[in-house]
Design an enzyme around this catalytic site. Structure first.
Site: not given
Ligand code: PLP
Length: 475
Positions: A403-405
């Site tokens: 999640f782009c994290n």
């Protein structure tokens, strides 16, 4: 609410247990009525939408209202003063005021800079913040990549970048640690502290009180509200971060392509734009190679704003306000609590749990997303890509990956610093690294997770349908 629908629910014993556990849920029935009117496509397509943190859903009426305005008006490029231009400018300015009002922000204190999304808003801060040698860019481990990316600007200007770790598996920060980091700022330098009001990985909601703790120690504060704003009230008269990036499609689905940076006027004056563009200057000369920036917000809005879509933001905010952010929050928390409780009860025949949850397993100080991995009866994590494929076959929309994290992902999935170092320093990985190569580096450990997220129109049936799907993965 239709009586039929009500009766159907009340005879369902699982629904009764849910109501016993979450008695506040009936106070949100007005959302079911709206779902019946404005989101019929969900029922028509039997779609279980569980990716609200990825993107919100729009109401039919929002689209119709916006379409009517487009069909009625004559709107031109706002960079003129002709009638069509003035019509656009008027609607843009009305939308700025509506946004400030929605977040209870005083126009004397805050202004709204339009961007194309939250990442665009973050880039404005990153490229313009006066980092220098001696400055620190401090951030929690669970930031979105668009907040992490600011570190490249900080490093290029000689600043130090520091990450505050989280404690897995619940993924919260130890406040004593935070204070230690905040105490270390060098006086006289510009120091920026960034954290998400709600992590888009674990859904942890960090305390907004951190903003004043940081201010008191001389820090400017960037509060990433992209995942928080869709289902929580953010009151900028109570909490006063200096920079707040938002993506409106996450709040109410339509329009995409419009975001904003809510910026505190007093701190905005520190920012130095690295370039100028159409719309951002009062005067620019080619002969003299000199330009004069316009006042904010124009100085930060490159080129022509999305003047046809921006007014649809007001429509979306009106929609949320008519329901009430507190009601949306209550509903989402009830559903999240029920989902967590039921997922934790799913066990294989040998008694091993079916899921491993990353983040809080209760409803305290968290949002409506649940990050997890499914685990087989031997304790092996099931590939998140396969889970997404299976869920898609049941018409369930979920998000998988990291999640782009990456920071939260690395901690939650126990990917060690030595594994990452040895992977990134291999000569053949100097310029390029594919996802499959990365998996090999981490010994085929899970490199991502599954995220279920609730939002505006989620209902009890969405949870139940996901739980039925989850139970097909047992044994
Ligand atoms: C917490 C958070 N910050 C920033 C972003 C970036 O938003 P966008 O992709 O709309 O720019 C996201 C998107 O998922 C997010 O969840």
């Amino acid at each position: 609410m239709s009586k039929l629908w009500f009766n159907h629910r009340m005879t369902n014993s699982r629904y009764e247990s849910f109501l016993q556990a979450y008695p506040a849920y009936p106070s949100t029935y007005k959302i079911d009525e709206l779902r019946g009117k404005d989101f019929q496509r969900l029922e028509r397509q039997q779609h279980v939408y569980l990716d609200y943190t990825g993107g919100g859903l729009y109401a039919d009426s929002q689209v119709r209202q916006h379409q009517r305005a487009l069909l009625d008006g004559v709107f031109g490029n706002p960079h003129s003063s002709n009638p069509s231009s003035r019509a656009s400018t008027e609607r843009i300015e009305q939308t700025r005021s509506r946004i400030l009002q929605f977040f209870n922000a005083s126009p004397e204190e805050y202004l709204v800079i339009f961007s194309s999304n939250a990442s665009g808003a973050l880039k404005l801060v990153g490229e313009s913040y006066p980092f220098s040698t001696g400055s620190t860019y401090l951030l929690t481990f669970d930031n979105h990549n668009s907040v992490n990316g600011i570190r490249e600007y900080a490093l290029a200007k000689g600043a130090t970048v520091q990450y505050i770790p989280l404690l897995p598996p619940r993924m919260r920060v130890e406040e004593v640690k935070l204070l230690e980091f905040l105490e270390q700022s060098r006086a006289g330098c510009n120091n920026l502290f960034a954290f998400p009001a709600q992590s888009n990985f674990s859904s942890v909601q960090h305390p907004l009180e951190w903003i004043e703790l940081a201010h008191a120690r001389g820090w400017d504060v960037l509060l990433d509200a992209a995942a928080f704003a869709p289902t929580n009230r953010l009151d900028l008269s109570l909490y006063k971060p200096d920079f707040v990036p938002i993506s409106f499609y996450k709040m109410f689905g339509y329009p995409t392509g419009v975001g904003a940076l809510l910026a505190r006027r007093s701190v905005l004056t520190k920012l130095r734009r690295p370039w100028f563009a159409g719309g951002t200057i009062t005067v620019a000369s080619v002969t003299e190679k000199k330009h004069y920036l316009a006042d904010a917000p124009a100085a930060f809005e490159d080129g022509t704003l999305d003047y046809l879509n921006i007014p649809a933001v007001s429509t979306g905010l009106n929609y949320l306000d008519a329901i009430g952010m507190d009601l949306i929050h209550t509903r989402v928390i009830c559903l999240t609590g029920w989902m967590l409780q039921n997922l934790l009860e799913l066990k294989h025949r040998n008694g091993l749990p079916l899921v491993k949850i990353y983040g809080p397993v209760d409803t305290r100080a968290r949002g409506g997303a649940v990050a997890l991995n499914f685990v087989d009866a031997q304790g092996n994590v099931l590939d998140h890509r396969w889970i997404e494929e299976r869920a898609s076959q049941s018409n369930i929309s979920i998000r998988t990956g990291c999640f782009c994290n990456p920071g939260a992902g690395e901690l939650a999935l126990e990917i060690s610093s030595s594994e990452l170092t040895s992977c990134f320093t291999r000569p053949d990985h100097a310029q390029r690294l594919t996802y499959d190569e990365f998996r090999l580096c981490i010994n085929n450990k899970a490199s991502g997770a599954v995220r279920i997220s609730f939002g505006l129109m989620s209902n009890f049936e969405d949870v139940e349908k996901f739980l039925v799907f989850a139970s097909t993965l047992m044994d």
